[in-house]
Design a protein around this motif. Structure first.
Motif, PDB file in Angstrom:
ATOM      1  N   GLU A   1       0.839  -1.203   0.000  1.00  0.00           N
ATOM      2  CA  GLU A   1       0.000   0.000   0.000  1.00  0.00           C
ATOM      3  C   GLU A   1       0.875   1.253   0.000  1.00  0.00           C
ATOM      4  N   ALA A   2       1.938   1.254   0.823  1.00  0.00           N
ATOM      5  CA  ALA A   2       2.826   2.421   0.897  1.00  0.00           C
ATOM      6  C   ALA A   2       3.684   2.550  -0.360  1.00  0.00           C
ATOM      7  N   LEU A   3       4.010   1.405  -0.985  1.00  0.00           N
ATOM      8  CA  LEU A   3       4.840   1.430  -2.188  1.00  0.00           C
ATOM      9  C   LEU A   3       4.081   1.998  -3.381  1.00  0.00           C
ATOM     10  N   LYS A   4       2.834   1.556  -3.550  1.00  0.00           N
ATOM     11  CA  LYS A   4       2.021   1.966  -4.709  1.00  0.00           C
ATOM     12  C   LYS A   4       2.871   1.901  -5.988  1.00  0.00           C
ATOM     13  N   PHE A   5       3.325   0.709  -6.282  1.00  0.00           N
ATOM     14  CA  PHE A   5       4.241   0.505  -7.401  1.00  0.00           C
ATOM     15  C   PHE A   5       3.596   0.920  -8.727  1.00  0.00           C
ATOM     16  N   ASP A   6       4.315   1.721  -9.497  1.00  0.00           N
ATOM     17  CA  ASP A   6       3.843   2.142 -10.810  1.00  0.00           C
ATOM     18  C   ASP A   6       5.057   2.421 -11.695  1.00  0.00           C
ATOM     19  N   LYS A   7       4.846   3.008 -12.840  1.00  0.00           N
ATOM     20  CA  LYS A   7       5.925   3.249 -13.792  1.00  0.00           C
ATOM     21  C   LYS A   7       7.002   4.168 -13.224  1.00  0.00           C
ATOM     22  N   MET A   8       6.595   5.167 -12.448  1.00  0.00           N
ATOM     23  CA  MET A   8       7.578   6.098 -11.913  1.00  0.00           C
ATOM     24  C   MET A   8       8.446   5.444 -10.847  1.00  0.00           C
ATOM     25  N   VAL A   9       7.828   4.634  -9.978  1.00  0.00           N
ATOM     26  CA  VAL A   9       8.610   3.907  -8.978  1.00  0.00           C
ATOM     27  C   VAL A   9       9.604   2.981  -9.677  1.00  0.00           C
ATOM     28  N   ALA A  10       9.139   2.315 -10.726  1.00  0.00           N
ATOM     29  CA  ALA A  10      10.010   1.420 -11.492  1.00  0.00           C
ATOM     30  C   ALA A  10      11.153   2.196 -12.127  1.00  0.00           C
ATOM     31  N   LYS A  11      10.856   3.370 -12.677  1.00  0.00           N
ATOM     32  CA  LYS A  11      11.879   4.181 -13.340  1.00  0.00           C
ATOM     33  C   LYS A  11      12.957   4.623 -12.348  1.00  0.00           C
ATOM     34  N   VAL A  12      12.534   5.148 -11.183  1.00  0.00           N
ATOM     35  CA  VAL A  12      13.500   5.593 -10.174  1.00  0.00           C
ATOM     36  C   VAL A  12      14.385   4.439  -9.722  1.00  0.00           C
ATOM     37  N   SER A  13      13.766   3.282  -9.516  1.00  0.00           N
ATOM     38  CA  SER A  13      14.511   2.105  -9.069  1.00  0.00           C
ATOM     39  C   SER A  13      15.496   1.628 -10.135  1.00  0.00           C
ATOM     40  N   LEU A  14      15.038   1.581 -11.365  1.00  0.00           N
ATOM     41  CA  LEU A  14      15.899   1.121 -12.455  1.00  0.00           C
ATOM     42  C   LEU A  14      17.039   2.102 -12.725  1.00  0.00           C
ATOM     43  N   ASP A  15      16.761   3.396 -12.586  1.00  0.00           N
ATOM     44  CA  ASP A  15      17.813   4.399 -12.778  1.00  0.00           C
ATOM     45  C   ASP A  15      18.936   4.206 -11.770  1.00  0.00           C
ATOM     46  N   MET A  16      18.574   3.833 -10.541  1.00  0.00           N
ATOM     47  CA  MET A  16      19.597   3.566  -9.530  1.00  0.00           C
ATOM     48  C   MET A  16      20.415   2.335  -9.902  1.00  0.00           C
ATOM     49  N   LEU A  17      19.742   1.309 -10.388  1.00  0.00           N
ATOM     50  CA  LEU A  17      20.421   0.046 -10.712  1.00  0.00           C
ATOM     51  C   LEU A  17      21.307   0.147 -11.952  1.00  0.00           C
ATOM     52  N   LYS A  18      21.100   1.170 -12.759  1.00  0.00           N
ATOM     53  CA  LYS A  18      21.931   1.329 -13.952  1.00  0.00           C
ATOM     54  C   LYS A  18      23.374   1.659 -13.600  1.00  0.00           C
ATOM     55  N   ASP A  19      23.563   2.256 -12.438  1.00  0.00           N
ATOM     56  CA  ASP A  19      24.918   2.600 -12.008  1.00  0.00           C
ATOM     57  C   ASP A  19      25.589   1.365 -11.397  1.00  0.00           C
ATOM     58  N   LYS A  20      26.751   1.001 -11.900  1.00  0.00           N
ATOM     59  CA  LYS A  20      27.443  -0.211 -11.455  1.00  0.00           C
ATOM     60  C   LYS A  20      27.755  -0.164  -9.965  1.00  0.00           C
ATOM     61  N   VAL A  21      28.174   0.995  -9.462  1.00  0.00           N
ATOM     62  CA  VAL A  21      28.523   1.124  -8.044  1.00  0.00           C
ATOM     63  C   VAL A  21      27.305   0.853  -7.164  1.00  0.00           C
ATOM     64  N   VAL A  22      26.168   1.472  -7.524  1.00  0.00           N
ATOM     65  CA  VAL A  22      24.936   1.277  -6.753  1.00  0.00           C
ATOM     66  C   VAL A  22      24.455  -0.168  -6.875  1.00  0.00           C
ATOM     67  N   ARG A  23      24.503  -0.706  -8.079  1.00  0.00           N
ATOM     68  CA  ARG A  23      24.045  -2.082  -8.320  1.00  0.00           C
ATOM     69  C   ARG A  23      24.852  -3.093  -7.499  1.00  0.00           C
ATOM     70  N   ASN A  24      26.170  -2.956  -7.496  1.00  0.00           N
ATOM     71  CA  ASN A  24      27.017  -3.870  -6.720  1.00  0.00           C
ATOM     72  C   ASN A  24      26.788  -3.706  -5.223  1.00  0.00           C
ATOM     73  N   TYR A  25      26.575  -2.464  -4.816  1.00  0.00           N
ATOM     74  CA  TYR A  25      26.313  -2.195  -3.395  1.00  0.00           C
ATOM     75  C   TYR A  25      25.051  -2.923  -2.938  1.00  0.00           C
ATOM     76  N   ILE A  26      23.987  -2.797  -3.709  1.00  0.00           N
ATOM     77  CA  ILE A  26      22.721  -3.451  -3.367  1.00  0.00           C
ATOM     78  C   ILE A  26      22.890  -4.968  -3.365  1.00  0.00           C
ATOM     79  N   PHE A  27      23.585  -5.497  -4.361  1.00  0.00           N
ATOM     80  CA  PHE A  27      23.811  -6.942  -4.466  1.00  0.00           C
ATOM     81  C   PHE A  27      24.555  -7.469  -3.239  1.00  0.00           C
ATOM     82  N   TYR A  28      25.635  -6.808  -2.867  1.00  0.00           N
ATOM     83  CA  TYR A  28      26.434  -7.276  -1.734  1.00  0.00           C
ATOM     84  C   TYR A  28      25.675  -7.165  -0.410  1.00  0.00           C
ATOM     85  N   ASN A  29      24.814  -6.174  -0.295  1.00  0.00           N
ATOM     86  CA  ASN A  29      24.056  -6.037   0.958  1.00  0.00           C
ATOM     87  C   ASN A  29      23.088  -7.190   1.171  1.00  0.00           C
TER      88      ASN A  29
END
Length: 447
Positions: A314-342
């Motif tokens: 309910e709080a997430l209310k997942f939609d195209k914009m949430v997906a876009k913000v999330s994917l934009d973060m994952l496009k960066d290798k540093v951020v992507r590796n950080y999330i993976f290792y965590n």
């Protein structure tokens, strides 16, 4: 039905601070505090759920000079309140050694420049070279063999013990604020085990409905319920331009005191979450605790089973914009590796091996067998996505689309800023109700 002028929802440090300030510094007579669980501060304000740090901006390199200047007065208020309580025998604030450690030429140059920029704001701040660090934090200077000094250039900015107050139990502070509020000459009402499931406005009043069929009525409401603030706002039809990724932080403990004080590391500007740090843990005999990790979890509360999973969606209310913000973060290798290792840091057997390497930036000689996963430690921070701007908000967020009700989400440094944030909300409530705020009394006691 129980009726009040103001009702505060949530008895963590933010809600407790507001309850206290409304009771002590305003002429509002009827004030209530509703808490979901059986005591104040059982979730994110609990000492095991956070770094127990007074974040005043001196060793937090993700703070700009502008943000540090804004945070420091709020931190000073927390210290002043805590010292007044210490005089009464209620101890929950401590003065430890603290520093932010720079490793390598690039970080050292950055920290040297930062010290010059920030030293006027923090007159007690000191700059430590490798020789000084060897006396203050010997394990930080020693290399992997634990005998010879590490080869990298290292410096630090911080303060020795006794120079400033660094460590606090926000859980105990919450309890203190609630207790002191109820001792004011007001009709102050505190109710625990009151899980709010619905809010509505009708005929100029706000109505609160709880899971056990209790009903409350108020002229004004402030919701300080962590990630649940956004959940309740959405239920009321406001804040729909915002979404929430609940980020959980885990910690690792040692069975000995490896550090003499707090050692933070320089923040990677690409990462939106706190950099690794080591702290003397006041809940673990001052043994060193390292963390936090940062991983998104599909629930709004940690260690409470799956009961808050539907509320997460309910709080997430997942939609195209949430997906876009999330994917934009994952496009960066540093951020992507950080999330993976965590996520890997949560896997038994593998986690200690990997996290020990990460801690090696602070203590190169540390081995996996020196640490253990701190079960039950760590909380959830609501990282808010602004769908209108299409970005992740890295600070506090408030929703006040309906006059008379405020929904607050306060990730770090929300606890450190609790008294400053409470004043802002208290003034807003007073304006709405036509009440008075005693600025002179507030200034003399907390500023």
């Amino acid at each position: 039905m129980k009726e009040f002028d103001v009702i505060v929802i949530g008895a963590g440090i933010s809600g407790a601070a507001l309850f206290y300030e409304l009771a002590r510094y305003t002429d509002i007579k009827n004030i209530a505090l509703l808490e979901k669980y059986n005591a104040p501060a059982t979730l994110n304000s609990k000492a095991t759920s956070n770094s127990q740090t007074i974040h005043c901006g001196d060793i937090e390199t993700n703070y700009s000079a502008q943000k540090a200047a804004k945070v420091k007065p709020n931190a000073d208020m927390v210290v002043k309140y805590a010292l007044k309580e210490k005089e009464k025998g209620n101890l929950f604030v401590y003065s430890h050694q603290k520093m932010v450690l720079a490793v390598g030429d690039k970080e050292c140059e950055y920290l040297t420049n930062r010290y010059e920029e920030f030293k006027s704001l923090y007159p007690y701040a000191q700059f430590f070279d490798k020789t000084q660090l060897k006396k203050l934090e010997p394990k930080v200077v020693l290399g992997k063999d634990g005998i010879k000094d590490r080869s990298e250039n290292i410096v630090a900015m911080g303060a020795e013990a006794g120079k400033s107050y660094t460590t606090i139990d926000f859980g105990k502070m919450s309890e203190s604020l609630v207790k002191n509020a109820t001792q004011e000459d007001k009709n102050t009402f505190v109710a625990f085990n009151q899980e709010v499931i619905k809010l509505e406005k009708k005929d100029g009043y706000f109505y609160i409905f709880t899971k056990d069929y209790q009903e409350y009525r108020a002229k004004a409401i402030v919701v300080n319920a962590g990630a649940h603030s956004l959940y309740l706002a959405h239920k009321m039809g406001v804040g729909l331009d915002k979404s929430c990724w609940p980020v959980a932080g885990s910690f690792y403990l040692t069975k000995q005191k490896l550090l003499n004080g707090k050692v933070y590391t320089v923040q990677n500007p690409k990462l939106p979450f706190a950099a690794l740090h080591g702290d003397p843990d006041i809940m673990a005999d001052m043994n060193t605790r390292f963390g936090p990790t940062a991983l998104v979890i599909p629930k709004l509360e940690r260690y409470r089973g799956l009961k808050s999973m539907p509320e997460f969606f309910e709080a997430l209310k997942f939609d195209k914009m949430v997906a876009k913000v999330s994917l934009d973060m994952l496009k960066d290798k540093v951020v992507r590796n950080y999330i993976f290792y965590n996520y890997l840091y949560e896997i038994p057997m593998l986690n200690k091996q990997l996290f020990a390497k990460k801690i090696g930036k602070i203590i190169p000689s540390l081995k996996p067998e020196d640490i253990y996963y701190a079960h039950g430690f760590g909380g959830v921070r609501p990282q808010v996505i602004d769908k209108t701007k299409g970005e992740l908000l890295l600070g506090e967020a408030s929703i006040n689309d309906i006059e008379g009700i405020i929904f607050n989400m306060t990730p770090s440094p929300g606890a450190t800023s609790c008294l400053g944030n409470a004043k802002k909300d208290a003034l807003s409530v007073c304006t709405y109700l036509g009440a008075k705020f005693d600025e002179d009394k507030f200034q003399s006691e907390l500023v």
